[in-house]
Motif scaffolding. Structure first.
Motif, PDB file in Angstrom:
ATOM      1  N   LYS A  93      -7.251   6.393  -6.518  1.00  0.00           N
ATOM      2  CA  LYS A  93      -6.197   6.914  -6.848  1.00  0.00           C
ATOM      3  C   LYS A  93      -6.100   7.158  -8.392  1.00  0.00           C
ATOM      4  N   CYS A 102      -3.560  13.250   5.128  1.00  0.00           N
ATOM      5  CA  CYS A 102      -4.236  11.928   5.531  1.00  0.00           C
ATOM      6  C   CYS A 102      -3.441  11.362   6.764  1.00  0.00           C
ATOM      7  N   LEU A 120      -0.742  10.204  -4.145  1.00  0.00           N
ATOM      8  CA  LEU A 120      -1.895  10.551  -4.882  1.00  0.00           C
ATOM      9  C   LEU A 120      -1.622  11.469  -6.239  1.00  0.00           C
ATOM     10  N   GLY A 176      -2.476  -1.752  -2.908  1.00  0.00           N
ATOM     11  CA  GLY A 176      -0.851  -1.826  -3.558  1.00  0.00           C
ATOM     12  C   GLY A 176      -0.381  -0.385  -3.611  1.00  0.00           C
ATOM     13  N   SER A 191       0.260   5.422  -4.433  1.00  0.00           N
ATOM     14  CA  SER A 191      -0.725   4.372  -3.875  1.00  0.00           C
ATOM     15  C   SER A 191      -1.649   3.996  -5.075  1.00  0.00           C
ATOM     16  N   SER A 195       0.809  -1.232  -0.006  1.00  0.00           N
ATOM     17  CA  SER A 195       0.121   0.106  -0.005  1.00  0.00           C
ATOM     18  C   SER A 195       0.813   1.158  -0.030  1.00  0.00           C
TER      19      SER A 195
HETATM   20  C1  LIG Z   1      -3.812   7.617  -0.415  1.00  0.00           C
HETATM   21  C2  LIG Z   1      -2.675   8.176   0.300  1.00  0.00           C
HETATM   22  C3  LIG Z   1      -1.833   7.497   1.122  1.00  0.00           C
HETATM   23  C4  LIG Z   1      -2.093   6.106   1.552  1.00  0.00           C
HETATM   24  O1  LIG Z   1      -2.025   5.264   0.503  1.00  0.00           O
HETATM   25  P1  LIG Z   1      -2.790   3.760   0.822  1.00  0.00           P
HETATM   26  O2  LIG Z   1      -2.600   2.919  -0.376  1.00  0.00           O
HETATM   27  O3  LIG Z   1      -4.343   4.169   0.867  1.00  0.00           O
HETATM   28  O4  LIG Z   1      -2.172   3.342   2.170  1.00  0.00           O
HETATM   29  C5  LIG Z   1      -0.711   8.166   1.626  1.00  0.00           C
HETATM   30  N1  LIG Z   1      -0.646   9.311   1.551  1.00  0.00           N
HETATM   31  C6  LIG Z   1      -1.501  10.393   0.699  1.00  0.00           C
HETATM   32  C7  LIG Z   1      -1.274  11.629   0.429  1.00  0.00           C
HETATM   33  C8  LIG Z   1      -2.597   9.579   0.124  1.00  0.00           C
HETATM   34  O5  LIG Z   1      -3.237  10.369  -0.599  1.00  0.00           O
END
Ligand SMILES: *Cc1c(COP(=O)(O)O)cnc(C)c1O
Length: 384
Positions: free
Chosen positions: A193, A93, A167, A201, A188, A66
């Motif tokens: 996304k 986040c 993202l 992943g 991510s 992830s």
């Molecule tokens: C989505 C996101 C994450 C985490 O990614 P995951 O795959 O959901 O664990 C971390 N930082 C930012 C800025 C995100 O947008």
């Protein structure tokens, strides 16, 4: 012109992968019945890493479980631990704070720029101490953080720059892709996304071969990939799925056109909202460099009013972070206040005013026009 929309335009559409349904089902069958019976970290994952590396021009890409895990693996690979501080934005986040805390280190929260909503390098600079080991800015919604200034700050302070570009796939600044400004960056692939998939992943990307090697071991219990059951480091289980690797390799070719359609929608929104600032609806900053079409986020004084109005117009919206990180119950005990009674005023404002509009490649022109017209009608205070 009034556009009729029969059903609500969802924020999270249920048909994101519909056009690749056959490919997904075929992949599932192929991996499931492959005599090799390898469901994680096999040749499909290696091929996917190679394809991403080629498309980005970075030295190494390491697929993991992830985006959150990708950040954790980087922090572990550079040995950030108890007693260390990492400067992160106050608005964003949870993984920005939780990954640092999970290493036993302390997240130090910096305020944000009021328009880009990304970490303010000026404020971040005042928070650097002799315990600071890294800056970890995040790109936010559709705008990259000020990476040239943050790179400069990190270099001057002699600390690592870890780029939360989870993202921001598809973005680039001064010709350098998002994720390639830091000592290491991440993407991510969680479904919403830009390069999302129907599962969990992410990847770590870096030009630092030693760091990449550490991350590669850490994602699979500290093993080196040659000697099984020989553990060099205290590692993690952060492995990548073979079905998803094959599916993402298949989807990679279509990524530029999906990014282009998202960008087209963002540009249309920005054009329609350019004159609404005085009416209390502020659109994200316009301009190509350092922008990417992930989430289209407005700032609105009467955010909840706009949300209700759009709901009545059949437009589903989303409020990403209604609360700043240092005021989350989980993180507040670790937040340094530095004597200020109401710190992070701009992060607080963003949390109070942000609202995001539907944005995905298969939105029709009629839907996009309807969303824009509904926002304009609210700003002009009239019922349609
Ligand atoms: C989505 C996101 C994450 C985490 O990614 P995951 O795959 O959901 O664990 C971390 N930082 C930012 C800025 C995100 O947008």
């Amino acid at each position: 012109m009034t556009v009729t929309v029969e059903r609500t335009i969802p924020f999270f559409p249920p048909d994101l992968f519909e056009t690749d349904r056959e490919a997904l089902l075929a992949t599932l069958y192929e991996v499931g019945t492959d005599p090799e019976q390898k469901f994680i970290l096999g040749r499909r994952t290696a091929r996917f890493e190679d394809a991403l590396r080629a498309s980005l021009g970075s030295t190494d890409v390491v697929a993991c479980s992830s985006g959150t895990s990708a950040l954790t693996l980087i922090l572990a690979a550079v040995d950030i631990g108890p007693g260390d501080e990492v400067v992160v934005p106050a608005f964003g986040c949870a993984p920005l704070a939780s990954t640092v805390l999970s290493r036993g280190a302390v997240p130090v929260f910096a305020d944000i720029d009021p328009l880009t909503l990304t970490m303010d390098p000026g404020h971040a600079g005042t928070l650097v101490t002799d315990r600071t080991r890294a800056l970890m800015p995040a790109h936010m919604f559709s705008v990259m953080a000020d990476m040239p200034r943050l790179r400069d700050l990190a270099s001057r302070a002699g600390v690592r720059l870890i780029e939360d570009s989870a993202l921001a796939q598809g973005g680039s600044l001064a010709g350098r892709p998002a994720g390639r400004w830091g000592d290491a960056g991440v993407y991510s692939f969680v479904q919403v996304k830009v390069f999302g998939m129907p599962g969990e992943g992410g990847v770590v990307l870096t030009d630092d071969a030693e760091l990449a090697g550490r991350v590669r071991m850490l994602r699979n219990h500290g093993q080196d990939g040659r000697n099984r059951f020989l553990h060099h480091h205290v590692g993690h289980n952060s492995r990548f799925d073979e079905v998803m690797a094959a599916f993402q390799s298949h989807r990679l070719a279509g990524l530029p056109s999906r990014v282009a359609r998202r960008t087209e929608i963002c540009s249309y929104y920005s054009e329609r909202f350019a004159d609404l600032a005085e009416a209390g609806v502020v659109a994200p900053p316009v301009g190509g460099d350092g922008r990417f079409p992930y989430v289209y986020t407005l700032l609105c004084e009467d955010r909840d009013g706009l949300r209700d109005h759009l709901a009545a117009e059949g437009v589903d919206t989303h409020v990403y972070y209604p609360r700043i990180l240092p005021e989350q119950p989980a993180f507040a005990p670790h937040a340094r206040l530095d004597g200020s009674r109401r710190p992070w005023p701009r992060a607080r404002e963003a949390a109070r005013r942000n609202i995001s509009l539907p944005l995905y490649p298969h939105l029709t022109d009629a839907h996009v026009e309807h969303v824009a017209a509904a926002v304009r009608a609210f700003a002009h205070g009239r019922k349609r």
